[in-house]
Design a protein around this motif. Structure first.
Motif, PDB file in Angstrom:
ATOM      1  N   TRP A  18       0.835  -1.206   0.000  1.00  0.00           N
ATOM      2  CA  TRP A  18       0.000   0.000   0.000  1.00  0.00           C
ATOM      3  C   TRP A  18       0.865   1.250   0.000  1.00  0.00           C
ATOM      4  CZ3 TRP A  18      -0.375   3.292   4.431  1.00  0.00           C
ATOM      5  CH2 TRP A  18      -1.223   4.390   4.254  1.00  0.00           C
ATOM      6  N   LEU A  19       1.879   1.275   0.854  1.00  0.00           N
ATOM      7  CA  LEU A  19       2.792   2.422   0.869  1.00  0.00           C
ATOM      8  C   LEU A  19       3.474   2.609  -0.487  1.00  0.00           C
ATOM      9  CD1 LEU A  19       4.693   2.245   4.291  1.00  0.00           C
ATOM     10  CD2 LEU A  19       2.993   3.917   3.590  1.00  0.00           C
ATOM     11  N   ALA A  20       3.929   1.509  -1.068  1.00  0.00           N
ATOM     12  CA  ALA A  20       4.662   1.592  -2.325  1.00  0.00           C
ATOM     13  C   ALA A  20       3.784   2.152  -3.444  1.00  0.00           C
ATOM     14  CB  ALA A  20       5.187   0.210  -2.706  1.00  0.00           C
ATOM     15  N   VAL A  21       2.563   1.638  -3.561  1.00  0.00           N
ATOM     16  CA  VAL A  21       1.683   2.084  -4.636  1.00  0.00           C
ATOM     17  C   VAL A  21       1.201   3.509  -4.385  1.00  0.00           C
ATOM     18  CG1 VAL A  21      -0.519   1.626  -5.785  1.00  0.00           C
ATOM     19  CG2 VAL A  21       1.001  -0.262  -5.193  1.00  0.00           C
ATOM     20  N   THR A  22       0.968   3.857  -3.118  1.00  0.00           N
ATOM     21  CA  THR A  22       0.533   5.205  -2.799  1.00  0.00           C
ATOM     22  C   THR A  22       1.593   6.232  -3.160  1.00  0.00           C
ATOM     23  OG1 THR A  22      -0.862   4.398  -0.995  1.00  0.00           O
ATOM     24  CG2 THR A  22      -0.250   6.710  -0.927  1.00  0.00           C
ATOM     25  N   ARG A  23       2.855   5.886  -2.899  1.00  0.00           N
ATOM     26  CA  ARG A  23       3.943   6.835  -3.124  1.00  0.00           C
ATOM     27  C   ARG A  23       4.700   6.599  -4.416  1.00  0.00           C
ATOM     28  NH1 ARG A  23       5.338   6.055   3.093  1.00  0.00           N
ATOM     29  NH2 ARG A  23       4.188   7.835   3.925  1.00  0.00           N
ATOM     30  N   ARG A  24       4.346   5.531  -5.114  1.00  0.00           N
ATOM     31  CA  ARG A  24       4.965   5.212  -6.390  1.00  0.00           C
ATOM     32  C   ARG A  24       6.460   4.892  -6.270  1.00  0.00           C
ATOM     33  NH1 ARG A  24       0.879   5.054 -10.505  1.00  0.00           N
ATOM     34  NH2 ARG A  24      -0.805   6.389  -9.764  1.00  0.00           N
ATOM     35  N   SER A  25       6.899   4.541  -5.085  1.00  0.00           N
ATOM     36  CA  SER A  25       8.309   4.184  -4.903  1.00  0.00           C
ATOM     37  C   SER A  25       8.449   3.330  -3.656  1.00  0.00           C
ATOM     38  CB  SER A  25       9.180   5.438  -4.785  1.00  0.00           C
ATOM     39  OG  SER A  25       8.852   6.157  -3.610  1.00  0.00           O
ATOM     40  N   ILE A  26       9.608   2.705  -3.538  1.00  0.00           N
ATOM     41  CA  ILE A  26       9.872   1.836  -2.392  1.00  0.00           C
ATOM     42  C   ILE A  26      11.203   2.244  -1.779  1.00  0.00           C
ATOM     43  CG2 ILE A  26      10.154  -0.546  -1.601  1.00  0.00           C
ATOM     44  CD1 ILE A  26       8.691  -1.493  -4.049  1.00  0.00           C
ATOM     45  N   THR A  27      11.194   2.522  -0.481  1.00  0.00           N
ATOM     46  CA  THR A  27      12.437   2.843   0.211  1.00  0.00           C
ATOM     47  C   THR A  27      13.175   1.557   0.582  1.00  0.00           C
ATOM     48  OG1 THR A  27      11.379   2.812   2.362  1.00  0.00           O
ATOM     49  CG2 THR A  27      11.414   4.925   1.203  1.00  0.00           C
ATOM     50  N   GLY A  28      14.407   1.723   1.055  1.00  0.00           N
ATOM     51  CA  GLY A  28      15.190   0.564   1.471  1.00  0.00           C
ATOM     52  C   GLY A  28      14.552  -0.182   2.619  1.00  0.00           C
ATOM     53  N   ALA A  29      14.025   0.570   3.605  1.00  0.00           N
ATOM     54  CA  ALA A  29      13.392  -0.075   4.759  1.00  0.00           C
ATOM     55  C   ALA A  29      12.142  -0.833   4.342  1.00  0.00           C
ATOM     56  CB  ALA A  29      13.047   0.966   5.823  1.00  0.00           C
ATOM     57  N   SER A  30      11.376  -0.233   3.432  1.00  0.00           N
ATOM     58  CA  SER A  30      10.165  -0.891   2.962  1.00  0.00           C
ATOM     59  C   SER A  30      10.498  -2.139   2.163  1.00  0.00           C
ATOM     60  CB  SER A  30       9.353   0.083   2.103  1.00  0.00           C
ATOM     61  OG  SER A  30       8.090  -0.469   1.771  1.00  0.00           O
ATOM     62  N   LEU A  31      11.517  -2.067   1.325  1.00  0.00           N
ATOM     63  CA  LEU A  31      11.929  -3.228   0.539  1.00  0.00           C
ATOM     64  C   LEU A  31      12.417  -4.357   1.442  1.00  0.00           C
ATOM     65  CD1 LEU A  31      12.344  -4.249  -2.405  1.00  0.00           C
ATOM     66  CD2 LEU A  31      14.729  -3.499  -2.162  1.00  0.00           C
ATOM     67  N   ALA A  32      13.169  -4.005   2.485  1.00  0.00           N
ATOM     68  CA  ALA A  32      13.655  -5.016   3.427  1.00  0.00           C
ATOM     69  C   ALA A  32      12.489  -5.695   4.133  1.00  0.00           C
ATOM     70  CB  ALA A  32      14.603  -4.380   4.433  1.00  0.00           C
ATOM     71  N   TRP A  63       2.891  -0.138 -10.616  1.00  0.00           N
ATOM     72  CA  TRP A  63       2.614   1.245 -10.230  1.00  0.00           C
ATOM     73  C   TRP A  63       3.833   1.995  -9.694  1.00  0.00           C
ATOM     74  CZ3 TRP A  63      -1.980  -1.788  -8.806  1.00  0.00           C
ATOM     75  CH2 TRP A  63      -3.098  -1.442  -9.572  1.00  0.00           C
ATOM     76  N   VAL A  64       4.880   1.300  -9.304  1.00  0.00           N
ATOM     77  CA  VAL A  64       6.030   1.996  -8.726  1.00  0.00           C
ATOM     78  C   VAL A  64       7.005   2.413  -9.830  1.00  0.00           C
ATOM     79  CG1 VAL A  64       5.807   0.812  -6.510  1.00  0.00           C
ATOM     80  CG2 VAL A  64       7.238  -0.192  -8.311  1.00  0.00           C
ATOM     81  N   ASP A  65       7.955   3.264  -9.472  1.00  0.00           N
ATOM     82  CA  ASP A  65       8.924   3.737 -10.460  1.00  0.00           C
ATOM     83  C   ASP A  65       9.850   2.612 -10.905  1.00  0.00           C
ATOM     84  OD1 ASP A  65      11.228   3.557  -8.676  1.00  0.00           O
ATOM     85  OD2 ASP A  65      10.428   5.332  -7.677  1.00  0.00           O
ATOM     86  N   ARG A  66      10.616   2.872 -11.955  1.00  0.00           N
ATOM     87  CA  ARG A  66      11.405   1.824 -12.591  1.00  0.00           C
ATOM     88  C   ARG A  66      12.421   1.198 -11.635  1.00  0.00           C
ATOM     89  NH1 ARG A  66      14.141   3.294 -18.204  1.00  0.00           N
ATOM     90  NH2 ARG A  66      11.902   3.501 -18.662  1.00  0.00           N
ATOM     91  N   ASN A  67      13.124   2.015 -10.886  1.00  0.00           N
ATOM     92  CA  ASN A  67      14.129   1.479  -9.969  1.00  0.00           C
ATOM     93  C   ASN A  67      13.485   0.612  -8.887  1.00  0.00           C
ATOM     94  OD1 ASN A  67      16.919   1.363  -8.951  1.00  0.00           O
ATOM     95  ND2 ASN A  67      16.110   2.554  -7.229  1.00  0.00           N
ATOM     96  N   SER A  68      12.370   1.097  -8.329  1.00  0.00           N
ATOM     97  CA  SER A  68      11.655   0.314  -7.309  1.00  0.00           C
ATOM     98  C   SER A  68      11.113  -0.976  -7.894  1.00  0.00           C
ATOM     99  CB  SER A  68      10.501   1.147  -6.727  1.00  0.00           C
ATOM    100  OG  SER A  68      10.976   2.310  -6.085  1.00  0.00           O
ATOM    101  N   ARG A  86      12.381  -2.791 -10.301  1.00  0.00           N
ATOM    102  CA  ARG A  86      13.446  -3.790 -10.437  1.00  0.00           C
ATOM    103  C   ARG A  86      13.730  -4.487  -9.110  1.00  0.00           C
ATOM    104  NH1 ARG A  86      16.088   0.035 -14.112  1.00  0.00           N
ATOM    105  NH2 ARG A  86      17.243   0.878 -12.318  1.00  0.00           N
ATOM    106  N   TRP A  87      13.826  -3.699  -8.049  1.00  0.00           N
ATOM    107  CA  TRP A  87      14.123  -4.276  -6.741  1.00  0.00           C
ATOM    108  C   TRP A  87      12.977  -5.161  -6.249  1.00  0.00           C
ATOM    109  CZ3 TRP A  87      18.686  -4.777  -4.729  1.00  0.00           C
ATOM    110  CH2 TRP A  87      19.691  -3.865  -5.046  1.00  0.00           C
ATOM    111  N   LEU A  88      11.746  -4.704  -6.454  1.00  0.00           N
ATOM    112  CA  LEU A  88      10.599  -5.491  -5.998  1.00  0.00           C
ATOM    113  C   LEU A  88      10.522  -6.818  -6.747  1.00  0.00           C
ATOM    114  CD1 LEU A  88       8.055  -5.852  -4.330  1.00  0.00           C
ATOM    115  CD2 LEU A  88       6.803  -4.499  -6.036  1.00  0.00           C
ATOM    116  N   LEU A  89      10.691  -6.775  -8.061  1.00  0.00           N
ATOM    117  CA  LEU A  89      10.646  -8.009  -8.841  1.00  0.00           C
ATOM    118  C   LEU A  89      11.806  -8.931  -8.493  1.00  0.00           C
ATOM    119  CD1 LEU A  89       9.543  -6.683 -12.347  1.00  0.00           C
ATOM    120  CD2 LEU A  89       8.164  -7.915 -10.660  1.00  0.00           C
ATOM    121  N   LEU A  90      12.941  -8.355  -8.131  1.00  0.00           N
ATOM    122  CA  LEU A  90      14.077  -9.169  -7.702  1.00  0.00           C
ATOM    123  C   LEU A  90      13.747  -9.929  -6.423  1.00  0.00           C
ATOM    124  CD1 LEU A  90      17.028 -10.062  -7.994  1.00  0.00           C
ATOM    125  CD2 LEU A  90      17.684  -8.023  -6.680  1.00  0.00           C
TER     126      LEU A  90
END
Length: 471
Positions: free
Chosen positions: A146-160, A189-194, A196-200
């Protein structure tokens, strides 16, 4: 939101404070009820870890390897129990810290007291069952998505946090696979860099689980056969009204159908080498266990694959449609038995029956904190007496209905990303459950952890390169 070093340091301190609070509480609970609350499912997974060639627990490969990783080398049950509590504490602390940093103080207080420290919630997290861990992981994963889609990005803490929560939300129970869908959709819905990390993260865990299934063949419980045989046993119950009808032979028709509304092929498959009477005698309206596991019962789990296939086929093509009122009534009964917390709880002292049956070196009540144990038992007993109110998932279900309606009307993607998978989960539980066990509905008890903050924001947060989540 400001992501200056001072702000990040403050957020990290908040997280560590929440984590320290939960670890202390859960650690004290474990010390009092050492080595944890153990039940029959605990025995099953421990026996599978000890001798996987001779025993299958019916649990997923992830749960098998999780328990094996922390139990096999130590032979101490408290090791996997403590690790499960720690994982839950990390995921919960992440959400509590976010509430605090975003000034959702009432939400944080409610989540901490009514969910994180609820007696039955700590109890379920401290069993060697995957259900408590699954419920927390589902809330954690959906919260981060929810945070990721709302903000269109994922931080390091969120990814962890996603990397930690995703395997337990998706792979620790068979019905968790539905949560792979929102994880993949979030990547759109997230940006390109996020992305890649999410799919990884998603791909890595899928590969790990695939490799695990090659190394260890599980016997995860079937879905359709348990439902078919449980409901068919109910259809075969004798009808008392027909006994009264037999007193009036001049009447042409019975008040209730005299013959069981079950096809002859079903009867033949169920009664091959076994009489019909035990099947009726051992049928419980809220549990299928007696039909399968009782040594004197019909032991319907031992049917041949051909007879099982016949039972399922006849159920889907004939028996269900001739007993639709009975089927719907049974579904409501099983669901309400679970929702009102009517069963499925190992006793706090049941570990005394478990430890002698496995090769554990664990010591029951190692620290002998009898005074603390009696105090916590009284708290648990009080909570148990009010379980129909304090344990039930009605709040989560109400928020889910609100989230679905509001999300569809507003076309609010982040809200629908949470609500639709949980609605699918609820529908599957209602249709397929064959035991009225409360633990199956635990994800809906923890659902407010996600929906309370999600429903408080009806539009996506503005996103720029300088606006990122606090933690």
């Amino acid at each position: 939101m400001n992501t200056a070093p001072g702000s990040r340091l403050k957020a990290s301190r908040t997280f560590l404070l929440m984590l320290g609070l939960l670890v202390t509480a859960y650690g004290l609970w474990l010390a009092v009820f050492w080595p944890g609350v153990l039940g029959e499912d605990s025995v099953a997974i421990l026996l599978e870890v000890q001798d996987p060639a001779a025993f299958r627990s019916g649990k997923t490969v992830l749960w098998y390897y999780f328990v094996r990783l922390f139990y096999q080398g130590t032979a101490r049950v408290e090791a996997p129990v403590a690790m499960a509590l720690l994982v839950c504490a990390i995921m919960l602390a992440r959400m509590l810290a976010w509430y605090w940093e975003n000034r959702l103080y009432k939400t944080m207080a409610f989540a901490l007291l009514a969910i994180c420290l609820a007696p039955h919630m700590v109890y379920f997290m401290g069993t060697l069952y995957p259900d408590g861990l699954f419920a927390i992981a589902v809330a954690s994963l959906l919260f981060e998505l929810w945070l990721a889609v709302t903000r269109r990005s994922i931080t390091g803490a969120s990814l962890a946090t996603i990397a930690l929560a995703l395997p337990f939300a998706v792979f620790v129970r068979p019905n968790g696979l539905v949560f792979l869908i929102p994880a993949l959709l979030a990547a759109v819905w997230v940006d390109r860099n996020s992305r890649r990390w999410l799919l990884l993260v998603i791909g890595t865990w899928c590969v790990v689980i695939l490799i695990g299934t090659r190394w260890h063949k599980t016997s995860t419980q079937e879905t359709m056969y348990p439902l078919a045989v449980f409901e068919t046993a109910g259809f075969l119950q004798t009808r008392a009204m027909n006994d009264l009808w037999k007193q009036f032979p001049h009447m042409n028709d019975p008040w209730v159908l005299a013959e069981p509304k079950v096809s002859p092929r079903t009867i033949e498959a169920l009664t091959r080498n076994r009489p019909l009477t035990p099947l009726q005698a051992y049928r419980d309206p809220a549990y299928w266990d007696m039909l399968v596991f009782h040594p004197d019962g019909p032991q319907l789990g031992s049917l041949s694959p051909e007879d099982k296939a016949t039972v399922v086929r006849e159920f889907l093509t004939h028996n269900l449609w001739h007993n639709l009122p009975d089927f719907v009534a049974s579904r409501v009964n099983v669901f309400l038995a679970a929702a009102l917390a009517q069963g499925g709880f190992p006793a706090l002292a049941y570990a005394t029956n478990v430890l002698p049956r496995v090769h554990s070196q664990s010591t029951y009540r190692r620290f002998h904190w009898e005074t603390a144990e009696h105090a916590l038992q009284r708290i648990h007993a009080w909570s148990y007496a009010w379980r129909w109110l304090l344990w039930t998932p009605w709040l989560g279900l109400a928020l889910l209905a609100w989230g679905l309606v509001h999300g569809m009307r507003a076309r609010h993607a982040p809200l629908l990303l949470i609500s639709i998978p949980m609605a699918l989960q609820l529908g599957a539980i209602f249709v397929f459950s064959i035991a009225g066990e409360y633990r199956y509905l635990l994800p809906f008890f923890t659902l407010p952890l996600v929906l309370l903050p999600a429903l408080s924001t009806t539009t996506p947060l503005a996103h720029t390169d300088n606006q990122r989540p606090t933690i």
